[in-house]
Write an enzyme that holds these catalytic residues in place. Structure first.
Site, PDB file in Angstrom:
ATOM      1  N   TYR A 121       0.864  -1.187   0.000  1.00 46.86           N
ATOM      2  CA  TYR A 121       0.000   0.000   0.000  1.00 46.86           C
ATOM      3  C   TYR A 121       0.898   1.234   0.000  1.00 46.86           C
ATOM      4  O   TYR A 121       1.710   1.411   0.916  1.00 46.86           O
ATOM      5  CB  TYR A 121      -0.874  -0.044   1.252  1.00 46.86           C
ATOM      6  CG  TYR A 121      -1.803   1.132   1.470  1.00 46.86           C
ATOM      7  CD1 TYR A 121      -2.929   1.305   0.682  1.00 46.86           C
ATOM      8  CD2 TYR A 121      -1.576   2.034   2.515  1.00 46.86           C
ATOM      9  CE1 TYR A 121      -3.805   2.359   0.914  1.00 46.86           C
ATOM     10  CE2 TYR A 121      -2.446   3.088   2.753  1.00 46.86           C
ATOM     11  CZ  TYR A 121      -3.557   3.246   1.955  1.00 46.86           C
ATOM     12  OH  TYR A 121      -4.425   4.283   2.190  1.00 46.86           O
ATOM     13  N   PRO A 126       7.832  11.044   1.774  1.00 49.29           N
ATOM     14  CA  PRO A 126       8.775  11.698   2.693  1.00 49.29           C
ATOM     15  C   PRO A 126       8.216  12.986   3.297  1.00 49.29           C
ATOM     16  O   PRO A 126       8.483  13.306   4.448  1.00 49.29           O
ATOM     17  CB  PRO A 126       9.996  11.971   1.815  1.00 49.29           C
ATOM     18  CG  PRO A 126       9.933  10.925   0.741  1.00 49.29           C
ATOM     19  CD  PRO A 126       8.474  10.687   0.496  1.00 49.29           C
ATOM     20  N   SER A 156       5.610  -1.040   3.533  1.00 44.95           N
ATOM     21  CA  SER A 156       5.724  -2.421   4.015  1.00 44.95           C
ATOM     22  C   SER A 156       5.747  -3.379   2.835  1.00 44.95           C
ATOM     23  O   SER A 156       4.869  -3.334   1.982  1.00 44.95           O
ATOM     24  CB  SER A 156       4.543  -2.759   4.922  1.00 44.95           C
ATOM     25  OG  SER A 156       4.647  -2.066   6.130  1.00 44.95           O
ATOM     26  N   GLY A 238     -10.577   0.027   7.492  1.00 43.14           N
ATOM     27  CA  GLY A 238     -10.356  -1.389   7.790  1.00 43.14           C
ATOM     28  C   GLY A 238      -8.953  -1.623   8.313  1.00 43.14           C
ATOM     29  O   GLY A 238      -8.741  -2.431   9.223  1.00 43.14           O
ATOM     30  N   GLN A 334       8.168  -5.582  32.134  1.00 41.03           N
ATOM     31  CA  GLN A 334       8.600  -5.149  33.464  1.00 41.03           C
ATOM     32  C   GLN A 334       8.465  -6.280  34.488  1.00 41.03           C
ATOM     33  O   GLN A 334       9.326  -6.473  35.339  1.00 41.03           O
ATOM     34  CB  GLN A 334       7.761  -3.940  33.899  1.00 41.03           C
ATOM     35  CG  GLN A 334       8.205  -3.282  35.210  1.00 41.03           C
ATOM     36  CD  GLN A 334       9.500  -2.493  35.058  1.00 41.03           C
ATOM     37  OE1 GLN A 334       9.874  -2.108  33.959  1.00 41.03           O
ATOM     38  NE2 GLN A 334      10.194  -2.276  36.159  1.00 41.03           N
ATOM     39  N   HIS A 336       8.802  -9.327  33.994  1.00 38.48           N
ATOM     40  CA  HIS A 336       9.861 -10.312  33.785  1.00 38.48           C
ATOM     41  C   HIS A 336      11.190  -9.861  34.401  1.00 38.48           C
ATOM     42  O   HIS A 336      12.153 -10.629  34.414  1.00 38.48           O
ATOM     43  CB  HIS A 336      10.086 -10.550  32.287  1.00 38.48           C
ATOM     44  CG  HIS A 336       9.104 -11.477  31.645  1.00 38.48           C
ATOM     45  ND1 HIS A 336       7.788 -11.148  31.423  1.00 38.48           N
ATOM     46  CD2 HIS A 336       9.261 -12.748  31.160  1.00 38.48           C
ATOM     47  CE1 HIS A 336       7.175 -12.165  30.827  1.00 38.48           C
ATOM     48  NE2 HIS A 336       8.029 -13.136  30.657  1.00 38.48           N
ATOM     49  N   GLY A 338      14.822  -8.354  34.685  1.00 37.35           N
ATOM     50  CA  GLY A 338      15.934  -8.341  33.727  1.00 37.35           C
ATOM     51  C   GLY A 338      15.747  -9.330  32.597  1.00 37.35           C
ATOM     52  O   GLY A 338      16.214  -9.103  31.474  1.00 37.35           O
ATOM     53  N   GLU A 361      -0.735   3.631  10.045  1.00 34.46           N
ATOM     54  CA  GLU A 361      -2.093   3.205   9.667  1.00 34.46           C
ATOM     55  C   GLU A 361      -3.157   4.191  10.130  1.00 34.46           C
ATOM     56  O   GLU A 361      -4.253   3.825  10.514  1.00 34.46           O
ATOM     57  CB  GLU A 361      -2.368   1.796  10.221  1.00 34.46           C
ATOM     58  CG  GLU A 361      -3.309   0.971   9.379  1.00 34.46           C
ATOM     59  CD  GLU A 361      -2.642   0.368   8.153  1.00 34.46           C
ATOM     60  OE1 GLU A 361      -3.302  -0.363   7.418  1.00 34.46           O
ATOM     61  OE2 GLU A 361      -1.462   0.631   7.917  1.00 34.46           O
TER      62      GLU A 361
END
Length: 362
Positions: A121, A126, A156, A238, A334, A336, A338, A361
């Site tokens: 798409y 720029p 993409s 969509g 967080q 988890h 380290g 998007e």
């Protein structure tokens, strides 16, 4: 799956199984080696995920926007970056299916729905992101062709995909001067910038798409001259739901990862799951996930029904879900400690992959 029909629960199960078996085991490798997993996506297309809300006569699955949201959320638990590209591909095929004539539909859609070919798409430039109506890429009419000049940024799939749905200026300034052309890879004058190095979304390539005296048949124009901006915006309604749905999947997976880590990890002689503060936080994360999911599904229904407030609800759902889901993934990291910062743990990849959903998007 609360509130879903039996058929929708079946779609969800098929997508979750595919995410668990075909995507999650490869997610880290696709990210690290920047692999565009073409064969895996073609397997997904065999399940009908290449043209989910495209009409069946050109190879689509003919499903609703809500069905689509459910499928993308489920797939995103396996690899958010790959699913997000698939959602953009689906949006492109839908645009050709909806706004193309019969010849265009039957020429382009079947090979895109099977993912034999892939689509990109091309709206952002720029100098024009959110202000899409100021785009400068020009298409000058010359007999039975258009001569295209300009460039698109952050595309993409750019360079690796086969079909480019391009918004370009055929008339004066503003939205009414914009038309939509479909270009095929290999068109003389079509070239690509370097592959961008990104924080996340590494399983899909991103490049600038450049047009230098690109000659495109007038028969490749979708809709009438001047209809391009309207086509682009309808596609994005969509697209907003699709990207929000991918965020839901990442957040869902991250809540489960956090829950598992709290159960396994011991500190001060007992599992972290015994800590009331962390349990409260996990409950808040789950609550925010469900709230975001309901908002996205409500917008999907509004778009399917063609309601007047659909565009606003899609924008609200995209804003709310991408913000909330990023916060959920970040909190899961967080929890988890380290370990969450190590690439051996999937939670950090969900954080990196959905951060960009708050930007792109629309």
């Amino acid at each position: 799956s609360a509130g879903l029909t039996e058929e929708q629960k079946e779609f969800q199960k098929v997508a979750l199984d595919f995410a668990t078996k075909e995507m999650a085991p490869h997610m880290a490798e696709w990210d690290e080696k920047e692999i565009f997993p073409v064969e895996t996506m073609r397997k997904a297309a065999q399940l009908g995920f290449g043209g989910i809300y495209v009409k069946p006569d050109v190879g689509g699955s003919g499903l609703s926007r809500l069905d689509t949201s459910i499928i993308f959320e489920a797939l995103s638990t396996g690899c958010t970056s790959t699913t997000a590209y698939m959602s953009i591909h689906n949006m492109c095929v839908w645009m050709i299916d909806t706004f193309g004539n019969e010849e265009q539909r039957h020429k382009f859609c079947p090979s895109l729905c099977s993912m034999e070919k892939f689509a990109s798409y091309c709206l952002t430039e720029p100098g024009s992101g959110s202000d899409a109506a100021s785009l400068l890429t020009s298409a000058r009419r010359k007999g039975d062709t258009y001569v295209l000049n300009g460039s698109k940024a952050f595309i993409s799939g750019g360079g690796d995909t086969d079909v480019y749905v391009v918004m370009c200026r055929t008339g004066g300034p503003g939205p009414k001067g914009i038309s939509c052309l479909v270009l095929e890879k290999g068109t003389p004058g079509l070239s690509f910038g370097k592959k961008e190095k990104k924080v996340g979304w590494n399983s899909q390539p991103t490049r600038a798409v450049i047009f230098e005296d690109c000659v495109v048949p007038a028969g490749n124009r979708l809709g009438a001259e001047g209809q391009g901006f309207s086509i682009a915006m309808k596609g994005l309604n969509g697209g907003r739901i699709n990207i929000a749905s991918c965020s839901l999947g990442a957040a869902h997976a991250s809540v489960l990862l956090a829950q598992e880590h709290l159960t396994v990890r011991k500190q001060f002689g007992e599992p972290l799951a015994n800590n009331q503060y962390l349990r409260f936080r996990l409950a808040e994360m789950a609550t925010r996930l469900v709230a975001a999911r309901l908002m996205v599904r409500n917008a999907a229904r509004a778009l399917q029904e063609g309601r007047e407030d659909a565009a606003v609800l899609c924008s609200m759902a995209k804003l709310f879900a991408t913000d909330e889901c990023f916060a959920i993934c970040n909190q899961a990291l967080q929890m988890h400690g380290g370990y969450g910062y190590l690439k051996d743990y999937a939670v950090q990849q969900f954080v990196r992959d959905i951060r960009v959903h708050q930007i792109l998007e629309g």
